[in-house]
Motif scaffolding. Structure first.
Motif, PDB file in Angstrom:
ATOM      1  N   GLY A 110       0.623  -1.499  -0.173  1.00 59.80           N
ATOM      2  CA  GLY A 110      -0.318   0.271  -0.126  1.00 59.80           C
ATOM      3  C   GLY A 110       0.156   1.073  -0.034  1.00 59.80           C
ATOM      4  O   GLY A 110       0.546   2.392  -0.012  1.00 59.80           O
ATOM      5  N   GLY A 111       2.283   1.122   0.185  1.00 62.60           N
ATOM      6  CA  GLY A 111       3.255   2.495   0.128  1.00 62.60           C
ATOM      7  C   GLY A 111       3.366   2.482  -1.302  1.00 62.60           C
ATOM      8  O   GLY A 111       3.160   2.272  -2.340  1.00 62.60           O
ATOM      9  N   ALA A 112       2.629   4.321  -1.092  1.00 64.44           N
ATOM     10  CA  ALA A 112       3.131   5.077  -2.464  1.00 64.44           C
ATOM     11  C   ALA A 112       5.078   5.704  -2.423  1.00 64.44           C
ATOM     12  O   ALA A 112       4.907   5.600  -1.529  1.00 64.44           O
ATOM     13  N   PHE A 113       5.749   6.020  -3.683  1.00 60.79           N
ATOM     14  CA  PHE A 113       6.410   6.890  -4.321  1.00 60.79           C
ATOM     15  C   PHE A 113       6.500   7.154  -5.194  1.00 60.79           C
ATOM     16  O   PHE A 113       5.478   7.588  -6.222  1.00 60.79           O
ATOM     17  N   ARG A 114       7.350   8.035  -5.634  1.00 63.93           N
ATOM     18  CA  ARG A 114       7.851   8.743  -6.515  1.00 63.93           C
ATOM     19  C   ARG A 114       9.333   8.557  -7.270  1.00 63.93           C
ATOM     20  O   ARG A 114      10.087   8.447  -6.369  1.00 63.93           O
ATOM     21  N   PHE A 115       9.315   8.784  -7.754  1.00 63.66           N
ATOM     22  CA  PHE A 115      11.241   8.983  -8.256  1.00 63.66           C
ATOM     23  C   PHE A 115      10.801   9.759  -9.632  1.00 63.66           C
ATOM     24  O   PHE A 115      10.689   9.928 -10.728  1.00 63.66           O
ATOM     25  N   ARG A 116      12.148   9.479 -10.108  1.00 61.43           N
ATOM     26  CA  ARG A 116      13.116  10.190 -11.202  1.00 61.43           C
ATOM     27  C   ARG A 116      14.188   9.160 -12.151  1.00 61.43           C
ATOM     28  O   ARG A 116      14.251   8.397 -11.032  1.00 61.43           O
TER      29      ARG A 116
ATOM     30  N   VAL B 137       5.311   8.343 -10.240  1.00 60.15           N
ATOM     31  CA  VAL B 137       4.758   7.876  -8.933  1.00 60.15           C
ATOM     32  C   VAL B 137       4.193   6.178  -9.399  1.00 60.15           C
ATOM     33  O   VAL B 137       3.845   5.243 -10.849  1.00 60.15           O
ATOM     34  N   GLY B 138       4.393   5.528  -8.118  1.00 56.91           N
ATOM     35  CA  GLY B 138       4.010   4.386  -8.319  1.00 56.91           C
ATOM     36  C   GLY B 138       3.687   3.625  -6.909  1.00 56.91           C
ATOM     37  O   GLY B 138       3.318   4.485  -5.871  1.00 56.91           O
ATOM     38  N   GLN B 139       3.352   2.184  -6.147  1.00 60.08           N
ATOM     39  CA  GLN B 139       3.079   1.898  -5.160  1.00 60.08           C
ATOM     40  C   GLN B 139       3.120   0.335  -5.263  1.00 60.08           C
ATOM     41  O   GLN B 139       3.197  -0.284  -5.856  1.00 60.08           O
ATOM     42  N   ILE B 140       2.994   0.158  -3.892  1.00 67.02           N
ATOM     43  CA  ILE B 140       3.700  -1.516  -3.995  1.00 67.02           C
ATOM     44  C   ILE B 140       2.264  -2.132  -3.181  1.00 67.02           C
ATOM     45  O   ILE B 140       1.583  -1.442  -2.232  1.00 67.02           O
ATOM     46  N   ILE B 141       2.349  -3.199  -4.070  1.00 66.35           N
ATOM     47  CA  ILE B 141       1.381  -3.182  -4.448  1.00 66.35           C
ATOM     48  C   ILE B 141       1.717  -5.073  -3.337  1.00 66.35           C
ATOM     49  O   ILE B 141       0.402  -5.216  -2.910  1.00 66.35           O
ATOM     50  N   HIS B 142       1.842  -5.603  -2.748  1.00 67.21           N
ATOM     51  CA  HIS B 142       2.349  -6.429  -2.270  1.00 67.21           C
ATOM     52  C   HIS B 142       3.798  -6.992  -1.275  1.00 67.21           C
ATOM     53  O   HIS B 142       5.096  -6.727  -2.981  1.00 67.21           O
ATOM     54  N   HIS B 143       4.238  -7.118  -0.728  1.00 65.82           N
ATOM     55  CA  HIS B 143       5.387  -7.759  -0.322  1.00 65.82           C
ATOM     56  C   HIS B 143       4.833  -8.274   1.304  1.00 65.82           C
ATOM     57  O   HIS B 143       4.518  -8.370   2.290  1.00 65.82           O
ATOM     58  N   GLU B 144       5.765  -9.430   0.686  1.00 63.86           N
ATOM     59  CA  GLU B 144       6.432 -10.626   1.649  1.00 63.86           C
ATOM     60  C   GLU B 144       7.743 -10.517   1.934  1.00 63.86           C
ATOM     61  O   GLU B 144       8.664 -11.114   1.048  1.00 63.86           O
ATOM     62  N   PRO B 145       7.982 -10.089   2.984  1.00 61.32           N
ATOM     63  CA  PRO B 145       9.900 -10.509   3.245  1.00 61.32           C
ATOM     64  C   PRO B 145      10.576 -11.033   2.564  1.00 61.32           C
ATOM     65  O   PRO B 145      10.019 -12.640   2.719  1.00 61.32           O
ATOM     66  N   VAL B 146      12.242 -10.730   2.048  1.00 56.70           N
ATOM     67  CA  VAL B 146      12.680 -12.256   1.652  1.00 56.70           C
ATOM     68  C   VAL B 146      12.273 -13.128   0.426  1.00 56.70           C
ATOM     69  O   VAL B 146      12.677 -14.052   0.730  1.00 56.70           O
ATOM     70  N   GLN B 147      10.950 -12.759   0.349  1.00 55.86           N
ATOM     71  CA  GLN B 147      10.111 -13.556  -1.006  1.00 55.86           C
ATOM     72  C   GLN B 147       9.728 -12.773  -2.085  1.00 55.86           C
ATOM     73  O   GLN B 147       9.335 -13.120  -3.013  1.00 55.86           O
ATOM     74  N   LYS B 148       8.980 -11.589  -1.815  1.00 63.29           N
ATOM     75  CA  LYS B 148       8.006 -11.662  -3.063  1.00 63.29           C
ATOM     76  C   LYS B 148       7.896  -9.750  -3.201  1.00 63.29           C
ATOM     77  O   LYS B 148       7.564  -9.013  -1.604  1.00 63.29           O
ATOM     78  N   LEU B 149       8.166  -8.878  -3.916  1.00 65.94           N
ATOM     79  CA  LEU B 149       7.617  -7.369  -4.754  1.00 65.94           C
ATOM     80  C   LEU B 149       7.421  -7.367  -5.469  1.00 65.94           C
ATOM     81  O   LEU B 149       7.668  -7.442  -6.077  1.00 65.94           O
ATOM     82  N   ILE B 150       5.603  -7.184  -5.254  1.00 64.32           N
ATOM     83  CA  ILE B 150       4.946  -6.302  -6.240  1.00 64.32           C
ATOM     84  C   ILE B 150       4.699  -4.485  -6.563  1.00 64.32           C
ATOM     85  O   ILE B 150       4.221  -4.434  -5.575  1.00 64.32           O
ATOM     86  N   CYS B 151       5.572  -4.277  -7.704  1.00 65.73           N
ATOM     87  CA  CYS B 151       4.974  -2.938  -7.123  1.00 65.73           C
ATOM     88  C   CYS B 151       4.276  -2.226  -9.301  1.00 65.73           C
ATOM     89  O   CYS B 151       4.261  -2.956  -9.931  1.00 65.73           O
ATOM     90  N   SER B 152       3.504  -1.399  -8.974  1.00 60.34           N
ATOM     91  CA  SER B 152       3.224  -1.115 -10.047  1.00 60.34           C
ATOM     92  C   SER B 152       3.419   0.685 -10.291  1.00 60.34           C
ATOM     93  O   SER B 152       3.079   1.222  -8.607  1.00 60.34           O
ATOM     94  N   GLY B 153       3.249   1.188 -11.012  1.00 58.85           N
ATOM     95  CA  GLY B 153       3.375   3.011 -11.292  1.00 58.85           C
ATOM     96  C   GLY B 153       2.939   3.410 -13.161  1.00 58.85           C
ATOM     97  O   GLY B 153       2.850   2.378 -14.323  1.00 58.85           O
ATOM     98  N   ARG B 154       3.677   4.676 -12.795  1.00 56.61           N
ATOM     99  CA  ARG B 154       3.243   4.791 -14.461  1.00 56.61           C
ATOM    100  C   ARG B 154       4.279   6.531 -14.787  1.00 56.61           C
ATOM    101  O   ARG B 154       4.902   6.734 -13.024  1.00 56.61           O
ATOM    102  N   CYS B 155       5.460   6.339 -15.450  1.00 57.88           N
ATOM    103  CA  CYS B 155       5.537   7.169 -15.937  1.00 57.88           C
ATOM    104  C   CYS B 155       5.742   7.945 -16.532  1.00 57.88           C
ATOM    105  O   CYS B 155       5.795   6.920 -18.285  1.00 57.88           O
TER     106      CYS B 155
END
Length: 165
Positions: free
Chosen positions: A47-53, A64-82
């Motif tokens: 659910g965390g959001a972020f901005r990036f250059r 801009v992006g958002q963390i869709i799912h995070h399982e520590p030491v297993q999986k990280l899914i992010c989506s976004g648009r630039c």
């Protein structure tokens, strides 16, 4: 959306790889198009959001992006648009003996910036992104195995803007 996927074996524990994956200040050391991050207070929580250059093939911009799912030491899914490009990336790690297998899948749609036009001939955007994905994975492996990457310096969040360290 089109998808590209890559994986490799890292001779380091998944926890060490994940330390680099979840270090927002150090993402530019392996996710090579990222030059700066901001608004990452909940990184890497779901659910965390972020901005990036970003900078890629002579083009640059903000996203801009958002963390869709995070399982520590297993999986990280992010989506976004630039700019003209939307993405979802799915990074996973699984233990393999004394090391781990790291997999990165990127779904994308859109087109490259007009500034990148000369670099796209004769390669397609998919071919370029495939090369970029491989370099990112190899850089992550170098960081986890040796503690350094030959590609980029660390990026960091700076209040009110972006900066390269």
């Amino acid at each position: 959306m089109a998808t590209i996927k890559g994986s490799l074996i890292v001779r380091a524990p998944a926890e060490r790889v994940w330390a680099f994956v979840t270090d927002a200040a150090g993402l530019g050391r392996w996710l090579l198009h990222v030059e700066g991050f901001t608004d990452v207070g909940r990184w890497p929580q779901t659910g965390g959001a972020f901005r990036f250059r970003w900078r890629f093939l002579g083009a640059s911009g903000f996203g801009v992006g958002q963390i869709i799912h995070h399982e520590p030491v297993q999986k990280l899914i992010c989506s976004g648009r630039c700019d003209t490009f939307a993405f979802t990336w799915d990074l996973g790690a699984s233990t393999r003996g004394a090391g781990c297998r790291v997999t990165l899948a990127v779904q994308y749609e859109g087109k490259a910036s007009a500034k990148a036009g000369p670099f796209l001939n004769p390669l397609t955007l998919q071919q370029l992104l495939r090369c970029h994905l491989d370099v990112c994975l190899h850089s992550l492996r170098a960081l986890a195995e040796r503690g350094s990457s030959p590609y980029r310096q660390q990026t960091r969040d700076v209040a009110g803007g972006f900066s390269n360290a």
